[in-house]
Design an enzyme around this catalytic site. Structure first.
Site, short mmCIF file in Angstrom:
data_model
loop_
_atom_site.label_atom_id
_atom_site.label_comp_id
_atom_site.label_asym_id
_atom_site.label_seq_id
_atom_site.Cartn_x
_atom_site.Cartn_y
_atom_site.Cartn_z
N CYS A 124 54.92 41.91 -13.46
CA CYS A 124 54.91 40.63 -12.74
C CYS A 124 54.72 40.84 -11.25
CB CYS A 124 56.20 39.88 -12.99
SG CYS A 124 56.46 39.43 -14.70
N ALA A 130 49.71 34.19 -4.31
CA ALA A 130 49.61 35.59 -3.87
C ALA A 130 48.93 36.41 -4.96
CB ALA A 130 51.01 36.15 -3.56
N ASP A 239 46.86 52.56 -8.87
CA ASP A 239 46.06 53.80 -8.85
C ASP A 239 46.07 54.45 -10.23
OD1 ASP A 239 45.55 53.57 -6.17
OD2 ASP A 239 46.93 55.17 -5.53
N ARG A 267 14.64 42.34 -34.27
CA ARG A 267 14.02 41.07 -33.88
C ARG A 267 12.52 41.27 -33.64
NH1 ARG A 267 13.96 35.54 -33.70
NH2 ARG A 267 13.36 34.75 -31.64
N GLN A 335 20.72 38.39 -22.85
CA GLN A 335 19.28 38.23 -22.55
C GLN A 335 18.42 38.84 -23.66
OE1 GLN A 335 18.69 36.46 -19.92
NE2 GLN A 335 16.45 36.47 -20.05
N GLY A 338 18.18 36.66 -26.48
CA GLY A 338 17.51 35.39 -26.19
C GLY A 338 18.45 34.23 -26.48
N GLY A 339 17.89 33.13 -26.98
CA GLY A 339 18.70 31.94 -27.25
C GLY A 339 19.88 32.23 -28.17
N GLU A 362 43.77 43.35 -12.18
CA GLU A 362 44.13 44.65 -11.55
C GLU A 362 43.28 44.94 -10.31
OE1 GLU A 362 45.56 47.95 -13.59
OE2 GLU A 362 46.15 46.81 -15.35
#
Ligand code: COS
Length: 409
Positions: A124, A130, A239, A267, A335, A338-339, A362
């Protein structure tokens, strides 16, 4: 000598994590994503296999995996489902400050608790006002005799709704900026309220909650490190955990790359598989390079920790590059589809949504750049030991053996 060959043990660990990702995560990942279902069953299985607390040392019941080994696990979890993976890895983030700053009694109790039975812990730090600016936090911890009383709200808390305890950062001196923050282990009790579960764009299976501490009392010995040294403890934690986050981003990118590669071979457009078109080949080639480069940066940032060296610069390099790569590769995978890539029925749509958070949690990609700029302009920091303590005796800590407490984020 630089050698990228994994040992037989490391290969076996990676295989085990991959097997888990393939058999236990992938089959449910898209279903859990739909409604943001809490994946407790999968988490329990991960716990049983030692994938959940992989970083915890043997003296607290854990397998004591190195940071490097942690990245192997996290890449596979990210490949399987980064939402579920984030919830599996969360104990690593929450326990890192305990491992760095907790007394032996606190470590035995709170690290041991996680390996004895299936239990969760949350980290937390962030608050509504913040985020990147950690010092702006408003949560307070006031010393009253032999206890501290904590008040304040925390946001975007992974596993927050289910955690058994929290590592909480709070102001112990409101006027001292970053030098007035302290960290505590806070067991969950009735004074801790879960205000809401966030309805997220991606990584929907992982629980993300807003938590409030209402006059929550903790014994004074639950302070981690020294009073007012919590900011450094948070930075040292990040870190240690950012390599794991970077690894998860590599896993997401690799998953998208694999889906896109396979799809491009199936495809058919203009009479040939789209993989035959140079426009697609170049996208696939860039994805391949970027995934490899992200992994190498990630491994480097983890190996430095295993060697007991400071990795602030390298973990920001890895986290920034791997996160941005995950976003780019998943977008390019859509991409390639495609669709169809835009349709939920196809797998890359989820990966693109999941990837976005990697650039945010993070430390945003902008914060990583800020760290990189500072570390580059002040290179002396790179030679400092990873084990630099937030407490009073940095020299003693500097001589300590390499730590292995928190490969997971
Ligand atoms: N390890 C040890 N000490 C560190 C450290 C590191 N990696 N980075 C900074 N410090 C120390 C500095 O040396 C300085 O010490 P002194 O008090 O002795 O001077 C102190 O911490 C303050 O450092 P700095 O001046 O760099 O602090 P800033 O307020 O400018 O903040 C950033 C630095 C922005 C990098 C930090 O606030 C940050 O990482 N923010 C992102 C937080 C984040 O990741 N949130 C996500 C929540 S977890 S899901």
């Amino acid at each position: 000598m630089v050698d990228f060959t994994l040992t037989d043990e490391q290969k076996a660990l990676r295989e085990m994590a991959h097997d888990f990702a393939e058999k236990e995560m992938r089959p449910v990942a898209w279903e859990y994503d739909k409604d943001g279902t809490w994946p407790e069953e999968v988490l329990r299985k991960a716990w049983e296999l030692g994938l959940m607390n992989s970083h915890l040392p043997a003296e607290y019941g854990g397998p004591g995996a190195s940071y490097m080994e942690g990245t192997l696990i996290e890449e596979e979890l990210g490949w399987g489902c980064s939402g579920i993976g984030t919830s599996i890895a969360c104990n690593g983030l929450a326990t890192a400050p305990i491992h760095i700053g907790g007394s032996e009694e606190i470590k035995k109790e709170y690290l041991g608790m996680l390996t004895e039975e299936f239990k969760l812990a949350s980290f937390c730090l962030t608050e509504p006002d913040a985020g990147s600016d950690v010092s702006g936090m408003r949560t307070t911890a006031v010393r009253q005799g032999d206890k501290y009383v904590i008040n304040g709200s925390k946001s975007f808390i992974t596993n927050g709704g289910y955690a058994d305890y929290y590592t909480v950062y709070a102001k112990t001196d409101k006027d001292a900026g970053h030098r007035g923050i302290s960290a505590f282990v806070v067991p969950r009790d009735d004074t801790v309220t879960v205000d809401k579960k966030e309805d997220k764009m991606g990584q929907r299976a992982s629980n993300t909650a807003a938590i409030t501490f209402n006059d929550t009392e903790v014994p004074a010995d639950h302070l981690l490190g020294e009073e007012n040294h919590g900011f450094k403890l948070a930075m040292m934690t990040l870190d240690r955990t950012r390599p794991g986050v970077a690894a998860m981003a590599v896993g997401i990118a690799r998953a998208a790359f694999e889906f896109a590669t396979n799809y491009s071979k199936e495809r058919i457009q203009f009479g040939v598989p789209i993989a035959m078109h140079q426009a697609i080949q170049f996208m696939i080639a860039d994805m391949a390079t970027e995934v490899e480069a992200s992994r190498l940066l990630t491994w480097q940032s983890a190996v430095l920790l295993d060697e007991g060296r400071r990795n602030t610069l390298q973990s920001s390099h890895a986290k920034r590059f791997a996160a941005d790569t995950a976003m780019k590769v998943t977008t390019d995978a859509v991409q390639v589809y495609g669709g169809y890539g835009f349709i939920k029925e196809y797998p890359v749509e989820k990966l693109m949504r999941d990837a976005k958070i990697m650039q945010l949690y993070e430390g945003t990609s902008q914060i990583q750049r800020l760290v990189i700029a500072r570390e580059t302009l002040l290179p002396r920091r790179a030679e400092e030991p990873a084990s630099e303590a937030p407490a009073a005796e940095p020299e003693k800590e500097a001589a300590a053996a390499p730590e292995k407490e928190a490969a997971a984020a």
